[in-house]
Design a protein around this motif. Structure first.
Motif, mmCIF file in Angstrom:
data_model
loop_
_atom_site.group_PDB
_atom_site.id
_atom_site.type_symbol
_atom_site.label_atom_id
_atom_site.label_comp_id
_atom_site.label_asym_id
_atom_site.label_seq_id
_atom_site.Cartn_x
_atom_site.Cartn_y
_atom_site.Cartn_z
ATOM 1 N N SER A 170 -47.727 72.364 -26.348
ATOM 2 C CA SER A 170 -47.361 73.039 -25.109
ATOM 3 C C SER A 170 -48.134 72.476 -23.924
ATOM 4 N N ASP A 171 -47.413 72.285 -22.812
ATOM 5 C CA ASP A 171 -48.077 71.814 -21.596
ATOM 6 C C ASP A 171 -48.463 72.965 -20.669
ATOM 7 N N ILE A 172 -48.153 74.203 -21.072
ATOM 8 C CA ILE A 172 -48.494 75.367 -20.248
ATOM 9 C C ILE A 172 -48.874 76.531 -21.149
ATOM 10 N N ASP A 173 -49.433 77.563 -20.525
ATOM 11 C CA ASP A 173 -49.574 78.844 -21.207
ATOM 12 C C ASP A 173 -48.225 79.557 -21.187
ATOM 13 N N VAL A 174 -47.919 80.248 -22.280
ATOM 14 C CA VAL A 174 -46.712 81.088 -22.345
ATOM 15 C C VAL A 174 -47.159 82.477 -22.795
ATOM 16 N N ALA A 175 -47.067 83.474 -21.979
ATOM 17 C CA ALA A 175 -46.569 83.499 -20.602
ATOM 18 C C ALA A 175 -47.550 82.807 -19.654
ATOM 19 N N PRO A 176 -47.044 82.223 -18.549
ATOM 20 C CA PRO A 176 -47.938 81.512 -17.630
ATOM 21 C C PRO A 176 -48.735 82.433 -16.724
ATOM 22 N N PHE A 177 -48.415 83.729 -16.711
ATOM 23 C CA PHE A 177 -49.145 84.708 -15.898
ATOM 24 C C PHE A 177 -48.881 86.088 -16.483
ATOM 25 N N ASP A 178 -49.756 87.038 -16.174
ATOM 26 C CA ASP A 178 -49.492 88.425 -16.560
ATOM 27 C C ASP A 178 -48.190 88.864 -15.890
ATOM 28 N N ASN A 179 -47.268 89.436 -16.664
ATOM 29 C CA ASN A 179 -45.989 89.828 -16.077
ATOM 30 C C ASN A 179 -45.504 91.139 -16.670
ATOM 31 N N SER A 180 -44.575 91.738 -15.963
ATOM 32 C CA SER A 180 -44.103 93.063 -16.353
ATOM 33 C C SER A 180 -43.093 92.976 -17.485
ATOM 34 N N ALA A 181 -43.240 93.853 -18.464
ATOM 35 C CA ALA A 181 -42.290 93.935 -19.566
ATOM 36 C C ALA A 181 -41.147 94.891 -19.269
ATOM 37 N N MET A 182 -41.183 95.557 -18.116
ATOM 38 C CA MET A 182 -40.197 96.585 -17.764
ATOM 39 C C MET A 182 -39.879 96.514 -16.278
ATOM 40 N N ASP A 183 -38.682 96.988 -15.922
ATOM 41 C CA ASP A 183 -38.439 97.358 -14.532
ATOM 42 C C ASP A 183 -39.187 98.663 -14.262
ATOM 43 N N GLY A 184 -39.889 98.733 -13.153
ATOM 44 C CA GLY A 184 -40.618 99.962 -12.859
ATOM 45 C C GLY A 184 -41.605 99.777 -11.727
ATOM 46 N N TYR A 185 -42.781 100.352 -11.916
ATOM 47 C CA TYR A 185 -43.819 100.295 -10.879
ATOM 48 C C TYR A 185 -45.135 99.812 -11.488
ATOM 49 N N ALA A 186 -45.720 98.800 -10.843
ATOM 50 C CA ALA A 186 -47.062 98.360 -11.216
ATOM 51 C C ALA A 186 -48.062 99.301 -10.538
ATOM 52 N N VAL A 187 -48.963 99.875 -11.346
ATOM 53 C CA VAL A 187 -49.863 100.925 -10.849
ATOM 54 C C VAL A 187 -51.276 100.683 -11.352
#
Length: 409
Positions: A39-56
């Motif tokens: 792999s040439d990158i991290d997967v996932a490449p950044f912390d990301n949301s697993a849902m539609d919603g609100y980051a809190v």
């Protein structure tokens, strides 16, 4: 006449793996990797949301419920493909879509189904608590940069194709598909779109063999029919060095017009001519100009069984596979079966799994080697060994599962 084991050992002895080639990620399905995929990158490449919603912030919503909702000011909307510009501070939230990066300051995501909106979306009403880190997919939680995600020797499946795409392996190195020449023999053969006249039959064997080559991961090339004379057969079989493998059907028995064996002895070398098996005792093997050659019998089922037992493992080995055997299991016979004791039988049968995990096998139709319907209805070859002539109902026998791939269960 040699045994099945001797024949199989002979045909595999001189077979090596073909050279590797680069193909597209999608074209690599079913192929064997010739090099590791890193792999040439991290997967996932950044912390990301697993849902539609609100980051809190977890601290803000730890005690939220439908009876005691928490209201937070919405500072930003972040769809997938965008990057947040605003951090989430105390009393704040970011409207976030699945796959979007989690903004700084947020440490949980509340799914949209547990929220409501006020003031035209400016305020998020949080009606459920979440754990710290809930609904957040962490950076590199699947794959880390520099990690070997697929190893040389692995067979590429649908999930592996997805991994290739995720890590940027657009042109993986895989072993080449064997090019297999297919030659049907006989003056009686006509094309499949031609109505057969008196004494003629359609050339079905070329098509069943081509299908078997495709199923084994090879590339079939159907050549012209070799007519029942020495010169015509020499002209076509002499093309063997153009291919990785050549398979003919018919012309290997003792008939007046069966010339394949004589041609092989003239233009190539012959390793064996007959195998102690049924159907398909006349199984010819040798080389022509260094290319492995198989002369299979002409009856349709004999052709297909011979391919299964001897040609298929050669195609697989050339393509880099190490698992060369279909899965096998024992089964209880549903009825009596009689046979001649001098050779091993491979009967077309259907094995059915019972509630206790055992299998019961019954013949899938008439066992004439000229009949394809029983092969079509079969999911296994029922193996009845030499030296015995009667197998009563309730006896056990081995089944080769022709409906399952090598290396599976």
């Amino acid at each position: 006449m040699i045994t099945v084991e001797e024949a199989r050992a002979t045909v595999l002895a001189g077979i090596g793996v073909l050279e590797p080639e680069r193909v597209s990620a999608l074209e690599s399905i079913g192929r064997v990797l010739a090099a590791d995929i890193v792999s040439d990158i991290d997967v996932a490449p950044f912390d990301n949301s697993a849902m539609d919603g609100y980051a809190v912030r977890f601290a803000d919503v730890a005690n939220a419920s439908e009876d005691a909702p928490v209201r937070l000011r919405v500072v930003e909307h972040v769809p997938a493909g965008a990057f947040p510009a605003m951090p989430v501070g105390p009393g704040e939230a970011t409207r976030i879509m699945t796959g979007a990066p989690v903004p700084e300051g947020a440490d949980a995501v509340v799914m949209v189904e547990r929220t409501a909106e006020e003031e035209d979306g400016a305020v998020a009403v949080i009606m459920a608590s979440v754990r710290e880190g809930e609904n957040i997919r962490r950076k590199a939680e699947d794959v880390r940069r520099g990690e070997v995600v697929l190893a040389a020797g692995e067979v590429v499946g649908p999930a592996a194709v997805g991994l290739l795409a995720a890590v940027g392996a657009a042109q993986p190195l895989v072993y080449r598909k064997p090019r297999v020449a297919i030659v049907a023999t006989g003056d009686e053969l006509v094309a499949i779109d031609e109505y057969p006249g008196p004494g003629k039959i359609r050339n079905s064997n070329s098509y069943s063999l081509a299908a078997q080559v495709l199923d084994a991961g090879g590339e079939p090339v159907v050549l012209d029919v070799a007519r029942d004379n020495f010169d015509d057969t020499v002209a076509i079989l002499s093309r063997a060095p153009e291919f990785d493998l050549m398979v003919s059907t018919g012309g290997v028995s003792m008939g007046d017009y069966d010339v394949v064996k004589d041609v092989l002895e003239r233009i190539g070398t012959m390793d064996f001519w007959k195998v102690a098996m049924r159907p398909g005792a006349p199984q010819t093997h040798g080389t022509i100009g260094g290319t492995p050659f198989f002369g299979l019998p002409g009856n349709p089922t004999s052709t297909m069984v011979g391919f299964e037992l001897f040609v298929r493992p050669v195609v697989l080995k050339m393509a880099g596979h190490t698992a060369l055997d279909r899965p096998r299991h024992t089964a209880v016979l549903a009825h009596d079966v009689k046979k001649k004791p001098d050779r091993r039988y491979f009967l077309r049968a259907r094995a059915t799994r019972q509630s206790d995990g055992t299998y019961v096998a019954a013949l899938s139709g008439a066992q004439s080697s000229a009949m394809l319907t029983s092969m079509h209805h079969a999911n296994c070859l029922l193996v009845l060994p030499e030296g015995e002539s009667f197998f009563p109902a309730g006896a056990t026998a081995e089944c080769i599962r022709i409906d399952r791939k090598e290396g599976s269960e």
